[in-house]
Design an enzyme around this catalytic site. Structure first.
Site, PDB file in Angstrom:
ATOM      1  N   LYS A   1       0.854  -1.202   0.000  1.00 38.25           N
ATOM      2  CA  LYS A   1       0.000   0.000   0.000  1.00 38.25           C
ATOM      3  C   LYS A   1       0.883   1.243   0.000  1.00 38.25           C
ATOM      4  O   LYS A   1       1.550   1.539   0.985  1.00 38.25           O
ATOM      5  CB  LYS A   1      -0.895   0.041   1.243  1.00 38.25           C
ATOM      6  CG  LYS A   1      -1.987   1.103   1.091  1.00 38.25           C
ATOM      7  CD  LYS A   1      -2.587   1.549   2.387  1.00 38.25           C
ATOM      8  CE  LYS A   1      -1.807   2.620   3.061  1.00 38.25           C
ATOM      9  NZ  LYS A   1      -1.718   3.907   2.322  1.00 38.25           N
TER      10      LYS A   1
ATOM     11  N   GLU B   1      10.834   0.968   9.445  1.00 36.88           N
ATOM     12  CA  GLU B   1      11.795   2.035   9.109  1.00 36.88           C
ATOM     13  C   GLU B   1      11.097   3.343   9.440  1.00 36.88           C
ATOM     14  O   GLU B   1      10.156   3.733   8.760  1.00 36.88           O
ATOM     15  CB  GLU B   1      12.157   1.999   7.626  1.00 36.88           C
ATOM     16  CG  GLU B   1      12.829   0.731   7.155  1.00 36.88           C
ATOM     17  CD  GLU B   1      14.206   0.530   7.739  1.00 36.88           C
ATOM     18  OE1 GLU B   1      14.784   1.482   8.308  1.00 36.88           O
ATOM     19  OE2 GLU B   1      14.701  -0.607   7.648  1.00 36.88           O
TER      20      GLU B   1
ATOM     21  N   CYS C   1      13.937  10.612   5.757  1.00 33.86           N
ATOM     22  CA  CYS C   1      14.031  10.099   7.126  1.00 33.86           C
ATOM     23  C   CYS C   1      15.439  10.278   7.662  1.00 33.86           C
ATOM     24  O   CYS C   1      15.635  10.493   8.843  1.00 33.86           O
ATOM     25  CB  CYS C   1      13.636   8.637   7.149  1.00 33.86           C
ATOM     26  SG  CYS C   1      14.490   7.676   5.914  1.00 33.86           S
TER      27      CYS C   1
ATOM     28  N   GLU D   1      11.043  15.693  14.678  1.00 33.25           N
ATOM     29  CA  GLU D   1      11.295  15.558  13.244  1.00 33.25           C
ATOM     30  C   GLU D   1      10.422  16.583  12.507  1.00 33.25           C
ATOM     31  O   GLU D   1       9.197  16.477  12.516  1.00 33.25           O
ATOM     32  CB  GLU D   1      10.950  14.136  12.791  1.00 33.25           C
ATOM     33  CG  GLU D   1      11.353  13.862  11.367  1.00 33.25           C
ATOM     34  CD  GLU D   1      10.981  12.463  10.898  1.00 33.25           C
ATOM     35  OE1 GLU D   1       9.877  11.990  11.216  1.00 33.25           O
ATOM     36  OE2 GLU D   1      11.800  11.851  10.190  1.00 33.25           O
TER      37      GLU D   1
HETATM   38  P1  NAD Z   1       2.995   8.033   7.818  1.00 30.60           P
HETATM   39  O1  NAD Z   1       3.381   7.185   8.990  1.00 30.60           O
HETATM   40  O2  NAD Z   1       1.954   9.065   8.016  1.00 30.60           O
HETATM   41  O3  NAD Z   1       2.473   7.125   6.623  1.00 30.60           O
HETATM   42  C1  NAD Z   1       3.234   6.068   6.095  1.00 30.60           C
HETATM   43  C2  NAD Z   1       2.303   5.046   5.488  1.00 30.60           C
HETATM   44  O4  NAD Z   1       1.497   4.485   6.513  1.00 30.60           O
HETATM   45  C3  NAD Z   1       1.325   5.606   4.447  1.00 30.60           C
HETATM   46  O5  NAD Z   1       1.136   4.642   3.435  1.00 30.60           O
HETATM   47  C4  NAD Z   1       0.063   5.792   5.254  1.00 30.60           C
HETATM   48  O6  NAD Z   1      -1.086   5.748   4.448  1.00 30.60           O
HETATM   49  C5  NAD Z   1       0.133   4.604   6.194  1.00 30.60           C
HETATM   50  N1  NAD Z   1      -0.583   4.764   7.453  1.00 30.60           N
HETATM   51  C6  NAD Z   1      -0.934   5.906   8.098  1.00 30.60           C
HETATM   52  N2  NAD Z   1      -1.592   5.619   9.225  1.00 30.60           N
HETATM   53  C7  NAD Z   1      -1.658   4.274   9.313  1.00 30.60           C
HETATM   54  C8  NAD Z   1      -2.215   3.364  10.270  1.00 30.60           C
HETATM   55  N3  NAD Z   1      -2.859   3.796  11.369  1.00 30.60           N
HETATM   56  N4  NAD Z   1      -2.082   2.045  10.051  1.00 30.60           N
HETATM   57  C9  NAD Z   1      -1.441   1.593   8.965  1.00 30.60           C
HETATM   58  N5  NAD Z   1      -0.906   2.401   8.007  1.00 30.60           N
HETATM   59  C10 NAD Z   1      -1.014   3.721   8.197  1.00 30.60           C
HETATM   60  O7  NAD Z   1       4.360   8.642   7.279  1.00 30.60           O
HETATM   61  P2  NAD Z   1       4.552   9.653   6.073  1.00 30.60           P
HETATM   62  O8  NAD Z   1       4.144  11.000   6.568  1.00 30.60           O
HETATM   63  O9  NAD Z   1       3.943   9.108   4.824  1.00 30.60           O
HETATM   64  O10 NAD Z   1       6.125   9.581   5.866  1.00 30.60           O
HETATM   65  C11 NAD Z   1       7.028  10.350   6.549  1.00 30.60           C
HETATM   66  C12 NAD Z   1       7.670   9.551   7.670  1.00 30.60           C
HETATM   67  O11 NAD Z   1       8.303   8.393   7.159  1.00 30.60           O
HETATM   68  C13 NAD Z   1       8.763  10.319   8.382  1.00 30.60           C
HETATM   69  O12 NAD Z   1       8.642  10.134   9.768  1.00 30.60           O
HETATM   70  C14 NAD Z   1      10.037   9.672   7.880  1.00 30.60           C
HETATM   71  O13 NAD Z   1      11.131   9.836   8.711  1.00 30.60           O
HETATM   72  C15 NAD Z   1       9.611   8.275   7.691  1.00 30.60           C
HETATM   73  N6  NAD Z   1      10.495   7.570   6.752  1.00 30.60           N
HETATM   74  C16 NAD Z   1      11.394   6.665   7.231  1.00 30.60           C
HETATM   75  C17 NAD Z   1      12.256   6.013   6.370  1.00 30.60           C
HETATM   76  C18 NAD Z   1      13.265   5.020   6.874  1.00 30.60           C
HETATM   77  O14 NAD Z   1      13.773   4.258   6.088  1.00 30.60           O
HETATM   78  N7  NAD Z   1      13.564   4.990   8.155  1.00 30.60           N
HETATM   79  C19 NAD Z   1      12.200   6.275   5.006  1.00 30.60           C
HETATM   80  C20 NAD Z   1      11.275   7.198   4.541  1.00 30.60           C
HETATM   81  C21 NAD Z   1      10.418   7.840   5.434  1.00 30.60           C
END
Ligand code: NAD
Length: 494
Positions: free
Chosen positions: A178, A253, A287, A388
């Site tokens: 997803k 991650e 990230c 962050e």
């Molecule tokens: P997010 O957690 O809001 O969303 C990530 C994914 O999870 C999306 O597909 C979203 O639709 C889904 N999601 C949201 N709520 C959910 C729930 N309750 N249950 C299941 N899935 C859910 O994150 P974002 O805003 O899309 O991305 C930014 C974040 O991702 C930042 O914190 C960044 O640091 C992190 N990130 C980490 C890495 C890494 O490798 N460590 C890489 C890229 C981004």
């Protein structure tokens, strides 16, 4: 920036391109203009059930009969198809994410390197024989887990999809992925290319839908063996709870607030230029963005001046202009959240030395643009140094000596990445060893590279992506004991 006719995309479930069961759709927006560029199906639980059932059937049927070497060939075929359409995929990525076209091109190439790394890996997934007492043979085998539920964020849509799909398939799993609701387009296209490559129906399923309903249902689904999630730390905590119900394998991650340490003896040109890239690439929406910049007192003022004036020379604008180095922020609400942090930093006592505002160019007004922003004289305890921000905001903190900077660098709930700039070899390795992060660069801005395990200590995650380690995290390790003795089996002399 030209307007584009909204295109209708479909999900990939069980080898077919499908709408959601409810027929509902979601709009997808270009962050550089806020125009609607596409609609995608809005999946519901019913669609998750369909996709998981297809993945389970493929795992038990067609995909389990495909040998590791055939899997390799299919992944190489996928790589060829992507390479043929690289410009189109990069353009779609830029249209949907707002990132500079030069970044999209580089990221698709990076994704191809990951794919090719894993394409050759399935045939090297070996077990061991273990020394055993007389009459016994012990060995281990690595077996795929089953259906992987994979959930990815919006900052590197195609690359993140590849980090998930390639190792899962190479190890013999099937999957339901997803993408983030804001950036589903290149992942849906990748699903189509998997079918074109000849990967059997049901092996790769891509569903678009809201995280809170569809993502959480996928993460808790009883027929999903593993959840691989990338996103915010707060969402990662929810995922862990959902996965706990059926004791799924989990890799996470998550977020970061990565330290970047500049010692007075560093090559200052390299440190300035490398540190700019380390925070401002992709508008700081990474990230591993090195967003906490620690600079030794002796060179502090000189560094701040040079860093701030160079930050103002970064070219921010139309993501399709190849001259631009940085494009748009993903959404208006993310832009406003970042602006809120800039105001907060100033209230907390930081000195704004670059950016802090949207670009003056009126042609960018409809999009979500923000100039690279530098806050100096920050204290490590301030919220802007601990939370962050996920945007183009560097905070600069002065430090006295090695012991102090190690302590401050580690004063964080996160532990994803870091960088150390120094000409002192011993110190470089001492500090790299002492900083509590999963990845650390010495005199380089690079952190995430194909083949190199990537992931976090502390609340930045669990597990690693991008290395051979990841392949193992898509398997169970089975121990087999064989009786080779000619004697009858009768331990109780019955
Ligand atoms: P997010 O957690 O809001 O969303 C990530 C994914 O999870 C999306 O597909 C979203 O639709 C889904 N999601 C949201 N709520 C959910 C729930 N309750 N249950 C299941 N899935 C859910 O994150 P974002 O805003 O899309 O991305 C930014 C974040 O991702 C930042 O914190 C960044 O640091 C992190 N990130 C980490 C890495 C890494 O490798 N460590 C890489 C890229 C981004």
């Amino acid at each position: 920036m030209a307007a584009v006719d909204a295109k209708q995309y479909r999900m990939v479930i069980d080898g077919r391109l499908v709408d959601s069961a409810s027929g509902e759709t979601m709009d997808v927006v270009n962050p550089a203009t806020n125009d609607v560029i596409a609609t995608v199906p809005r999946a519901s639980r019913q669609d998750v059930d369909r996709a998981v059932a297809a993945a389970r059937a493929a795992f038990e049927g067609s995909w389990s009969r495909v040998s590791a070497s055939k899997r390799n060939r299919l992944l190489m075929k996928l790589s060829d198809l992507i390479r043929d359409r690289i410009d189109e995929i990069a353009a779609l990525e830029t249209l949907n994410s707002g990132k500079a076209i030069s970044s999209s091109g580089a990221e698709i190439l990076g994704a191809l390197e990951d794919l090719e790394f894993y394409a050759g890996s399935g045939t090297k997934l070996m077990g061991e024989t273990i020394p055993a007492p007389y009459g016994l043979l012990y060995y281990t085998v690595r077996q795929p887990l089953g259906v992987a539920g994979q959930i990815i964020p919006w900052n590197y849509p195609f690359l993140m999809a590849m980090w998930k799909i390639a190792p899962a398939l190479a190890a013999g799993n099937t999957l339901v992925l997803k993408p983030a609701s804001l950036t589903p387009l290149t992942a849906l296209l990748l699903g189509e290319l998997c079918l074109e490559a000849g990967i059997p129906a049901g092996t790769v399923n891509i569903i678009s839908g809201p995280g809170a309903s569809v993502g959480s249902y996928l993460a808790g689904h009883p027929d999903v063996a593993k959840v691989a999630f990338t996103g915010e730390t707060a969402t990662g905590r929810l995922i862990l709870q959902l996965a706990a119900q059926t004791m799924k394998r989990v890799t996470l991650e998550l977020g970061g607030k990565s330290p970047n340490v500049v010692f007075a003896d560093a090559d200052l040109d390299d440190a300035v230029n490398g540190s700019l890239f380390a925070i401002f690439y992709n508008s700081g929406q990474s990230c591993e963005a090195r967003s906490r910049l620690f600079v030794q007192q002796d060179v502090y003022e000189r560094f701040v001046d040079r860093f701030a004036s160079a930050a103002e020379r970064i070219k921010v604008g139309d993501p399709f202009d190849p001259e631009m180095q940085v494009g748009a922020i993903i959404s208006r609400s993310q832009l406003e959240s970042i602006e809120g942090y800039i105001r907060l930093g100033i209230e907390e006592g930081a000195r704004l030395v670059a950016g802090g505002k949207r670009p003056d160019d009126p042609s960018l007004g409809r999009g979500n643009f923000l100039l690279p922003t530098v806050l100096a004289d920050v204290a490590n305890a301030m919220r802007v140094a601990q939370e962050e921000i996920f945007g183009p905001v560097a905070v600069i903190i002065p430090f006295k000596d090695e012991a102090e900077v190690i302590r401050m660098a580690n004063e964080s709930i996160y532990g994803l990445a870091g960088t150390v700039w120094t000409r002192d070899l011993g110190r470089a390795h001492r500090v790299a060893g002492a900083i509590e992060t999963g990845v650390i660069g010495i005199n380089t801005f690079a952190t995430a590279m194909p083949g190199l395990p990537f992931g976090g200590f502390k609340q930045s995650g669990i597990g690693r992506e991008r290395g051979l380690e990841t392949l193992k995290q898509y398997t169970e390790l089975k121990s087999v004991l064989v009786n080779t003795s000619p004697r009858p089996v009768n331990p109780w002399n019955l």
